[in-house]
Design a protein around this motif. Sequence first.
Motif, mmCIF file in Angstrom:
data_model
loop_
_atom_site.group_PDB
_atom_site.id
_atom_site.type_symbol
_atom_site.label_atom_id
_atom_site.label_comp_id
_atom_site.label_asym_id
_atom_site.label_seq_id
_atom_site.Cartn_x
_atom_site.Cartn_y
_atom_site.Cartn_z
ATOM 1 N N ARG A 154 0.784 -1.310 0.194
ATOM 2 C CA ARG A 154 -0.075 -0.036 0.196
ATOM 3 C C ARG A 154 0.768 1.298 -0.016
ATOM 4 N NH1 ARG A 154 -3.149 -3.041 -1.187
ATOM 5 N NH2 ARG A 154 -5.309 -3.756 -0.386
ATOM 6 N N PHE A 155 0.432 2.325 -0.838
ATOM 7 C CA PHE A 155 1.280 3.381 -0.947
ATOM 8 C C PHE A 155 0.707 4.491 0.014
ATOM 9 C CE2 PHE A 155 2.768 1.512 -4.690
ATOM 10 C CZ PHE A 155 4.102 1.975 -4.881
ATOM 11 N N ALA A 156 1.467 5.248 0.784
ATOM 12 C CA ALA A 156 0.967 6.103 1.834
ATOM 13 C C ALA A 156 0.842 7.713 1.161
ATOM 14 C CB ALA A 156 1.834 6.149 3.005
ATOM 15 N N LYS A 157 0.154 8.597 1.596
ATOM 16 C CA LYS A 157 0.208 9.859 1.273
ATOM 17 C C LYS A 157 1.502 10.679 1.036
ATOM 18 C CE LYS A 157 -4.673 10.605 2.722
ATOM 19 N NZ LYS A 157 -5.439 11.335 3.800
ATOM 20 N N ASP A 158 2.238 10.129 1.830
ATOM 21 C CA ASP A 158 3.668 10.851 1.948
ATOM 22 C C ASP A 158 4.643 10.253 0.907
ATOM 23 O OD1 ASP A 158 4.469 8.353 2.959
ATOM 24 O OD2 ASP A 158 5.078 8.907 4.761
ATOM 25 N N GLY A 159 4.077 9.329 0.160
ATOM 26 C CA GLY A 159 5.025 8.746 -1.048
ATOM 27 C C GLY A 159 5.507 7.642 -0.741
ATOM 28 N N SER A 160 5.706 7.267 0.432
ATOM 29 C CA SER A 160 6.405 6.047 0.825
ATOM 30 C C SER A 160 5.557 4.630 0.519
ATOM 31 C CB SER A 160 6.971 5.914 2.262
ATOM 32 O OG SER A 160 5.814 5.924 3.131
ATOM 33 N N VAL A 161 6.065 3.399 0.389
ATOM 34 C CA VAL A 161 5.426 2.337 0.308
ATOM 35 C C VAL A 161 5.397 1.435 1.458
ATOM 36 C CG1 VAL A 161 7.066 1.512 -1.072
ATOM 37 C CG2 VAL A 161 4.819 0.408 -1.266
ATOM 38 N N TRP A 162 4.202 0.900 2.042
ATOM 39 C CA TRP A 162 4.419 -0.307 2.998
ATOM 40 C C TRP A 162 4.218 -1.424 2.352
ATOM 41 C CZ3 TRP A 162 5.230 1.146 8.015
ATOM 42 C CH2 TRP A 162 5.126 2.616 8.461
ATOM 43 N N VAL A 163 5.004 -2.388 2.869
ATOM 44 C CA VAL A 163 5.023 -3.756 2.409
ATOM 45 C C VAL A 163 4.926 -4.752 3.475
ATOM 46 C CG1 VAL A 163 5.999 -5.502 1.070
ATOM 47 C CG2 VAL A 163 6.634 -3.089 0.437
ATOM 48 N N GLY A 164 3.758 -5.487 3.609
ATOM 49 C CA GLY A 164 3.550 -6.325 4.775
ATOM 50 C C GLY A 164 4.115 -7.786 4.101
ATOM 51 N N THR A 165 5.000 -8.242 4.661
ATOM 52 C CA THR A 165 5.387 -9.853 4.482
ATOM 53 C C THR A 165 5.076 -10.753 5.404
ATOM 54 O OG1 THR A 165 7.665 -9.854 5.434
ATOM 55 C CG2 THR A 165 7.409 -8.354 3.483
ATOM 56 N N ASN A 166 5.542 -11.981 5.070
ATOM 57 C CA ASN A 166 5.304 -13.148 5.978
ATOM 58 C C ASN A 166 5.947 -13.173 7.033
ATOM 59 O OD1 ASN A 166 3.333 -15.321 6.222
ATOM 60 N ND2 ASN A 166 5.168 -16.747 5.746
ATOM 61 N N ASN A 167 7.034 -12.087 7.013
ATOM 62 C CA ASN A 167 8.130 -12.114 8.026
ATOM 63 C C ASN A 167 8.381 -10.721 8.433
ATOM 64 O OD1 ASN A 167 9.924 -12.878 10.173
ATOM 65 N ND2 ASN A 167 11.742 -12.800 8.641
ATOM 66 N N GLY A 168 7.060 -9.679 8.729
ATOM 67 C CA GLY A 168 7.543 -8.417 9.198
ATOM 68 C C GLY A 168 6.917 -7.440 8.210
ATOM 69 N N LEU A 169 6.839 -6.040 8.626
ATOM 70 C CA LEU A 169 6.443 -4.949 8.124
ATOM 71 C C LEU A 169 7.278 -3.994 7.729
ATOM 72 C CD1 LEU A 169 3.903 -3.076 7.094
ATOM 73 C CD2 LEU A 169 3.493 -2.532 9.343
ATOM 74 N N LEU A 170 7.542 -3.286 6.457
ATOM 75 C CA LEU A 170 8.738 -2.283 6.168
ATOM 76 C C LEU A 170 7.934 -1.227 5.440
ATOM 77 C CD1 LEU A 170 9.709 -5.569 5.358
ATOM 78 C CD2 LEU A 170 11.713 -4.164 4.964
ATOM 79 N N ARG A 171 8.733 -0.064 5.566
ATOM 80 C CA ARG A 171 8.456 0.926 4.798
ATOM 81 C C ARG A 171 9.407 1.367 3.990
ATOM 82 N NH1 ARG A 171 8.286 7.017 5.318
ATOM 83 N NH2 ARG A 171 9.756 6.943 7.258
ATOM 84 N N LEU A 172 9.365 1.425 2.610
ATOM 85 C CA LEU A 172 10.228 1.855 1.637
ATOM 86 C C LEU A 172 10.168 3.097 1.190
ATOM 87 C CD1 LEU A 172 10.225 -1.934 -0.274
ATOM 88 C CD2 LEU A 172 11.478 -1.188 1.924
ATOM 89 N N ASN A 173 11.398 3.277 0.318
ATOM 90 C CA ASN A 173 11.322 4.428 -0.338
ATOM 91 C C ASN A 173 11.140 3.991 -1.672
ATOM 92 O OD1 ASN A 173 12.508 6.525 -2.452
ATOM 93 N ND2 ASN A 173 13.875 7.305 -0.904
ATOM 94 N N PRO A 174 9.832 4.438 -2.436
ATOM 95 C CA PRO A 174 9.798 3.754 -3.561
ATOM 96 C C PRO A 174 10.597 4.157 -4.803
ATOM 97 C CG PRO A 174 8.404 5.662 -3.241
ATOM 98 C CD PRO A 174 9.191 5.531 -2.259
#
Length: 381
Positions: A304-324
Amino acid sequence: MQETLFKANAIALLFSKRGGLFISSIWLGLVALTILDTVVLANPAENNNTPTPKILNVDPSELTPSYPAIAPPGRVDPLPDERNFIDKVQETDYRVSALQADYIGNLWVASWRGLSRIDPNTGKILARVSLPNVAISALTQDKVGRLWVGTYEGLKRVDPRSNEITAQNLFLPSKRVLSLLVDKRGYLWAGTDNGLSLISPDQGLIMTTLKKLPGVSANALTLDVEGQLWVGTLDGVVRVNTASALIMQRIDNLPGTTVQALATSPDGLIWAGMPNNLLVINPKTSAVLRSVTPLRGRDVKSIRFAKDGSVWVGTNNGLLRLNPNTGAVLDEVPGLPSSRVLALAPDVGNKLWIGTTEGLAWLMPKMTSAKPHLAFTRAVK
């Protein structure tokens, strides 16, 4: 002398004529002795001067049963009837499989215990919807605010004003609904494990069905900037014309096969989550632009993409926020009910909402750790 002889004859006569009685008397005497010994053993304190009789002289180890040191027999698979009973008594499943923000700012939470609507600002539960099947897999809202619920037993339409089901089971290619999306025209697309259907949300009628979908299963859906539908399948991604329901293109040469999560970035690129990768695709050229390095080898469940432009990625082993733009990891979120992340809803009530296999959590911008919502986790039974 005669007296002695008389006594001898009497004894002989007793043995000859009363032999049975004599033997019986002896037997009764032995029984009486046995009973007496038993009474003495049961009540040794009645006579402190009398030692406890010792009847048996047996080593105690000889009285302890001895078994060979071997492994227990292997488990036998339950019969079908027993298997159904076992399934019913299994521990409650707390997974939160889908999240959907509605037009008035509330958040719908789909768990395998039911469907709820909460106030994302306070976390308060506003309503619960009774569904005949609680294995919910997808949520979406149509143009007039009706909620569509995909389950493993078909599709349901819920009126958010009354919290009642107003339509269900629209003869889909399969009852197992995996994904839902409303296109720019307002029509509903329902992806199942056996094809894709286009539905009129007003009439609740299937307009067309794409049964021969390449890759068979419509695991995930997203719209590109042109309003065309992208479908993640068991064998890559497929682009479908939303007006004609015809396949426009197919990308099946991906480094991996199953696509289980899709999202469209603000700049129009398609992000595809796979069991071992996260790919960025140019929808115009169908070219894979890159594989996001930190996600290689990780099982991507939600994007899912957030309003601030970053992207949230949910995995089978944790949650990360990435610079797209670079794919760099900006944050890795601790404190989740489970590291297996299934659903994400950013920027709802100034929070990121996170559905996991063990319940719901939330995260605010300046928080260093996620907090569980106690009404949807194992902490509250």
